[in-house]
Design a protein around this motif. Structure first.
Motif, PDB file in Angstrom:
ATOM      1  N   PRO A   1      -0.027  -5.385  -0.768  1.00  0.00           N
ATOM      2  CA  PRO A   1       0.208  -4.857   0.575  1.00  0.00           C
ATOM      3  C   PRO A   1       1.587  -5.285   1.063  1.00  0.00           C
ATOM      4  CG  PRO A   1      -1.194  -6.780   0.705  1.00  0.00           C
ATOM      5  CD  PRO A   1      -0.933  -6.538  -0.758  1.00  0.00           C
ATOM      6  N   VAL A   2       2.349  -4.344   1.597  1.00  0.00           N
ATOM      7  CA  VAL A   2       3.718  -4.637   2.022  1.00  0.00           C
ATOM      8  C   VAL A   2       3.802  -4.720   3.546  1.00  0.00           C
ATOM      9  CG1 VAL A   2       6.090  -3.771   1.993  1.00  0.00           C
ATOM     10  CG2 VAL A   2       4.644  -3.495  -0.028  1.00  0.00           C
ATOM     11  N   GLU A   3       3.187  -3.757   4.216  1.00  0.00           N
ATOM     12  CA  GLU A   3       3.348  -3.681   5.679  1.00  0.00           C
ATOM     13  C   GLU A   3       2.161  -2.951   6.296  1.00  0.00           C
ATOM     14  OE1 GLU A   3       6.896  -1.636   6.822  1.00  0.00           O
ATOM     15  OE2 GLU A   3       6.922  -2.580   8.782  1.00  0.00           O
ATOM     16  N   ASN A   4       1.711  -3.450   7.424  1.00  0.00           N
ATOM     17  CA  ASN A   4       0.656  -2.766   8.178  1.00  0.00           C
ATOM     18  C   ASN A   4       1.264  -2.120   9.423  1.00  0.00           C
ATOM     19  OD1 ASN A   4      -1.438  -3.242  10.681  1.00  0.00           O
ATOM     20  ND2 ASN A   4      -2.414  -2.382   8.870  1.00  0.00           N
ATOM     21  N   SER A   5       0.748  -0.945   9.776  1.00  0.00           N
ATOM     22  CA  SER A   5       1.327  -0.181  10.882  1.00  0.00           C
ATOM     23  C   SER A   5       1.224  -0.930  12.201  1.00  0.00           C
ATOM     24  CB  SER A   5       0.617   1.177  10.988  1.00  0.00           C
ATOM     25  OG  SER A   5      -0.784   0.979  11.103  1.00  0.00           O
ATOM     26  N   ARG A   6       0.260  -1.795  12.348  1.00  0.00           N
ATOM     27  CA  ARG A   6       0.056  -2.542  13.591  1.00  0.00           C
ATOM     28  C   ARG A   6       0.575  -3.977  13.486  1.00  0.00           C
ATOM     29  NH1 ARG A   6      -1.723  -1.048  18.742  1.00  0.00           N
ATOM     30  NH2 ARG A   6      -2.634  -2.848  19.769  1.00  0.00           N
ATOM     31  N   ALA A   7       0.228  -4.639  12.383  1.00  0.00           N
ATOM     32  CA  ALA A   7       0.500  -6.078  12.265  1.00  0.00           C
ATOM     33  C   ALA A   7       1.865  -6.381  11.663  1.00  0.00           C
ATOM     34  CB  ALA A   7      -0.595  -6.740  11.431  1.00  0.00           C
ATOM     35  N   GLY A   8       2.525  -5.366  11.117  1.00  0.00           N
ATOM     36  CA  GLY A   8       3.867  -5.576  10.569  1.00  0.00           C
ATOM     37  C   GLY A   8       3.856  -6.029   9.116  1.00  0.00           C
ATOM     38  N   THR A   9       4.963  -6.663   8.733  1.00  0.00           N
ATOM     39  CA  THR A   9       5.178  -7.074   7.337  1.00  0.00           C
ATOM     40  C   THR A   9       4.117  -8.093   6.901  1.00  0.00           C
ATOM     41  OG1 THR A   9       7.526  -6.797   7.733  1.00  0.00           O
ATOM     42  CG2 THR A   9       6.925  -8.090   5.821  1.00  0.00           C
ATOM     43  N   VAL A  10       3.643  -7.933   5.663  1.00  0.00           N
ATOM     44  CA  VAL A  10       2.710  -8.928   5.108  1.00  0.00           C
ATOM     45  C   VAL A  10       3.561 -10.083   4.562  1.00  0.00           C
ATOM     46  CG1 VAL A  10       0.853  -9.366   3.457  1.00  0.00           C
ATOM     47  CG2 VAL A  10       1.020  -7.123   4.578  1.00  0.00           C
ATOM     48  N   ALA A  11       3.401 -11.247   5.155  1.00  0.00           N
ATOM     49  CA  ALA A  11       4.290 -12.388   4.868  1.00  0.00           C
ATOM     50  C   ALA A  11       4.320 -12.721   3.382  1.00  0.00           C
ATOM     51  CB  ALA A  11       3.833 -13.602   5.667  1.00  0.00           C
ATOM     52  N   GLY A  12       5.529 -12.860   2.870  1.00  0.00           N
ATOM     53  CA  GLY A  12       5.712 -13.353   1.504  1.00  0.00           C
ATOM     54  C   GLY A  12       5.747 -12.307   0.413  1.00  0.00           C
ATOM     55  N   VAL A  13       5.235 -11.123   0.670  1.00  0.00           N
ATOM     56  CA  VAL A  13       5.091 -10.147  -0.421  1.00  0.00           C
ATOM     57  C   VAL A  13       6.447  -9.646  -0.925  1.00  0.00           C
ATOM     58  CG1 VAL A  13       4.196  -7.867  -1.039  1.00  0.00           C
ATOM     59  CG2 VAL A  13       2.733  -9.497   0.151  1.00  0.00           C
ATOM     60  N   ALA A  14       7.373  -9.363  -0.025  1.00  0.00           N
ATOM     61  CA  ALA A  14       8.700  -8.888  -0.456  1.00  0.00           C
ATOM     62  C   ALA A  14       9.365  -9.931  -1.358  1.00  0.00           C
ATOM     63  CB  ALA A  14       9.577  -8.585   0.755  1.00  0.00           C
ATOM     64  N   GLU A  15       9.229 -11.197  -1.008  1.00  0.00           N
ATOM     65  CA  GLU A  15       9.813 -12.278  -1.808  1.00  0.00           C
ATOM     66  C   GLU A  15       9.136 -12.360  -3.175  1.00  0.00           C
ATOM     67  OE1 GLU A  15       8.776 -12.501   1.304  1.00  0.00           O
ATOM     68  OE2 GLU A  15      10.622 -12.909   2.411  1.00  0.00           O
ATOM     69  N   ILE A  16       7.815 -12.218  -3.193  1.00  0.00           N
ATOM     70  CA  ILE A  16       7.087 -12.270  -4.470  1.00  0.00           C
ATOM     71  C   ILE A  16       7.565 -11.140  -5.376  1.00  0.00           C
ATOM     72  CG2 ILE A  16       4.806 -11.918  -5.529  1.00  0.00           C
ATOM     73  CD1 ILE A  16       3.662 -13.354  -2.990  1.00  0.00           C
ATOM     74  N   ILE A  17       7.722  -9.960  -4.832  1.00  0.00           N
ATOM     75  CA  ILE A  17       8.186  -8.820  -5.630  1.00  0.00           C
ATOM     76  C   ILE A  17       9.599  -9.095  -6.159  1.00  0.00           C
ATOM     77  CG2 ILE A  17       8.891  -6.380  -5.510  1.00  0.00           C
ATOM     78  CD1 ILE A  17       6.476  -5.949  -3.619  1.00  0.00           C
ATOM     79  N   ALA A  18      10.434  -9.652  -5.303  1.00  0.00           N
ATOM     80  CA  ALA A  18      11.830  -9.886  -5.696  1.00  0.00           C
ATOM     81  C   ALA A  18      11.967 -10.961  -6.770  1.00  0.00           C
ATOM     82  CB  ALA A  18      12.644 -10.279  -4.465  1.00  0.00           C
ATOM     83  N   GLU A  19      11.017 -11.908  -6.769  1.00  0.00           N
ATOM     84  CA  GLU A  19      11.202 -13.090  -7.622  1.00  0.00           C
ATOM     85  C   GLU A  19      10.287 -13.143  -8.840  1.00  0.00           C
ATOM     86  OE1 GLU A  19      10.588 -16.168  -4.748  1.00  0.00           O
ATOM     87  OE2 GLU A  19      12.351 -15.540  -3.580  1.00  0.00           O
ATOM     88  N   SER A  20       9.459 -12.116  -9.062  1.00  0.00           N
ATOM     89  CA  SER A  20       8.430 -12.232 -10.109  1.00  0.00           C
ATOM     90  C   SER A  20       8.699 -11.416 -11.355  1.00  0.00           C
ATOM     91  CB  SER A  20       7.061 -11.824  -9.541  1.00  0.00           C
ATOM     92  OG  SER A  20       6.735 -12.633  -8.455  1.00  0.00           O
ATOM     93  N   GLY A  21       9.840 -10.762 -11.461  1.00  0.00           N
ATOM     94  CA  GLY A  21      10.086  -9.951 -12.650  1.00  0.00           C
ATOM     95  C   GLY A  21       9.275  -8.668 -12.662  1.00  0.00           C
ATOM     96  N   VAL A  22       9.030  -8.101 -11.485  1.00  0.00           N
ATOM     97  CA  VAL A  22       8.330  -6.821 -11.379  1.00  0.00           C
ATOM     98  C   VAL A  22       9.201  -5.843 -10.599  1.00  0.00           C
ATOM     99  CG1 VAL A  22       6.044  -7.888 -11.460  1.00  0.00           C
ATOM    100  CG2 VAL A  22       7.111  -7.460  -9.237  1.00  0.00           C
ATOM    101  N   ARG A  23       8.851  -4.548 -10.719  1.00  0.00           N
ATOM    102  CA  ARG A  23       9.576  -3.559  -9.920  1.00  0.00           C
ATOM    103  C   ARG A  23       8.556  -2.662  -9.218  1.00  0.00           C
ATOM    104  NH1 ARG A  23      10.391   1.488 -13.243  1.00  0.00           N
ATOM    105  NH2 ARG A  23       9.168   1.078 -15.112  1.00  0.00           N
ATOM    106  N   VAL A  24       8.990  -2.057  -8.120  1.00  0.00           N
ATOM    107  CA  VAL A  24       8.118  -1.168  -7.349  1.00  0.00           C
ATOM    108  C   VAL A  24       8.235   0.247  -7.914  1.00  0.00           C
ATOM    109  CG1 VAL A  24       7.694  -0.140  -5.081  1.00  0.00           C
ATOM    110  CG2 VAL A  24       8.287  -2.571  -5.270  1.00  0.00           C
ATOM    111  N   LEU A  25       7.084   0.806  -8.348  1.00  0.00           N
ATOM    112  CA  LEU A  25       7.074   2.181  -8.863  1.00  0.00           C
ATOM    113  C   LEU A  25       6.927   3.190  -7.730  1.00  0.00           C
ATOM    114  CD1 LEU A  25       4.685   1.956 -11.947  1.00  0.00           C
ATOM    115  CD2 LEU A  25       7.189   1.933 -11.938  1.00  0.00           C
ATOM    116  N   SER A  26       6.082   2.883  -6.772  1.00  0.00           N
ATOM    117  CA  SER A  26       5.821   3.811  -5.669  1.00  0.00           C
ATOM    118  C   SER A  26       5.132   3.051  -4.544  1.00  0.00           C
ATOM    119  CB  SER A  26       4.927   4.975  -6.138  1.00  0.00           C
ATOM    120  OG  SER A  26       3.742   4.475  -6.718  1.00  0.00           O
TER     121      SER A  26
END
Ligand SMILES: O=C(O)C(=O)C[C@]1(C(=O)O)C=C[C@@H](O)C=C1
Length: 211
Positions: A82-107
């Motif tokens: 989960p990246v972001e909720n329409s009401r609660a905003g950004t899910v803390a930490g997820v963007a950093e995990i994606i950036a630092e884990s050797g993965v890429r976003v497909l969609s």
């Protein structure tokens, strides 16, 4: 980190254009990809995995970090985060995990999220003193919970909270699927403050993976 795509042809979805999202679904279905998600069956991550490919083999991991690590190591071909909720905003930490884990976003995909108040069979709303759920889930229902006079308690995941529920003075905020999976009753439906409540999930693959 590579920026996720900002527009796409599907309503509510973002993909890399040219029907890549549809192709991704077809490819995933043919091969029965292993898709890692955080939490337990009935979580919104689980629902996102099933929506991404109905025939995928969805596998639970305890944390968002463990989802990304499973994908980076090749234990799962895909992951949902989960990246972001329409009401609660950004899910803390997820963007950093994606950036630092050797993965890429497909969609990325918007999943409509309906939060229900679940309790043990026989429990009434009057007996409930506190509500356990993921902090992002509690935030999505903050106004409704305040109006009901119910305090929130944080858990690692909505479905994990539903699976663990044992107290008769507690309820959880989770999905209808979680109620069915763990034998809970729905005390109140649709506690989300915004009727259009939705969470955007990223589908991830290993950075070096082909296809
Ligand atoms: O707890 C879950 O069921 C999750 O999938 C996690 C999560 C989140 O972290 O935002 C995902 C979607 C919902 O918005 C609430 C919680």
């Amino acid at each position: 980190m590579r920026s996720p795509p900002q527009s796409g042809p599907g309503a509510g979805n973002r993909d890399e254009g040219g029907g890549a999202d549809r192709q991704e679904r077809r490819t995933a279905c043919r091969r029965r990809l292993r898709v890692a998600y955080q939490g337990a069956p009935g979580s919104f991550g689980h629902q996102a995995a099933l929506a991404f490919c109905r025939d995928c083999a969805a596998e639970a991991r305890e944390t968002f970090e463990a989802v990304a690590a499973a994908v980076a190591r090749g234990e799962a071909e895909r992951g949902v985060l989960p990246v972001e909720n329409s009401r609660a905003g950004t899910v803390a930490g997820v963007a950093e995990i994606i950036a630092e884990s050797g993965v890429r976003v497909l969609s990325e995909h918007d999943l409509p999220v309906r939060m229900h108040l679940l309790a043990l069979p026989g429990v009434s709303l009057e007996q409930v003193r506190s509500v356990v759920s993921h902090p992002v889930a509690l935030k999505q229902c903050a106004e409704t919970l305040a109006a009901l006079g119910l305090a929130g308690e944080a858990a690692s995941n909505t479905a994990v909270a539903a699976r663990a529920l044992a107290a008769r003075d507690q309820a959880v905020l989770a999905s209808e699927a979680a109620a069915a999976a763990y034998g809970l009753v729905i005390l109140r439906r649709d506690l989300q403050d915004d009727p259009g409540n939705a969470t955007r999930f990223a589908i991830i693959a290993a950075a070096g993976a082909v296809g």
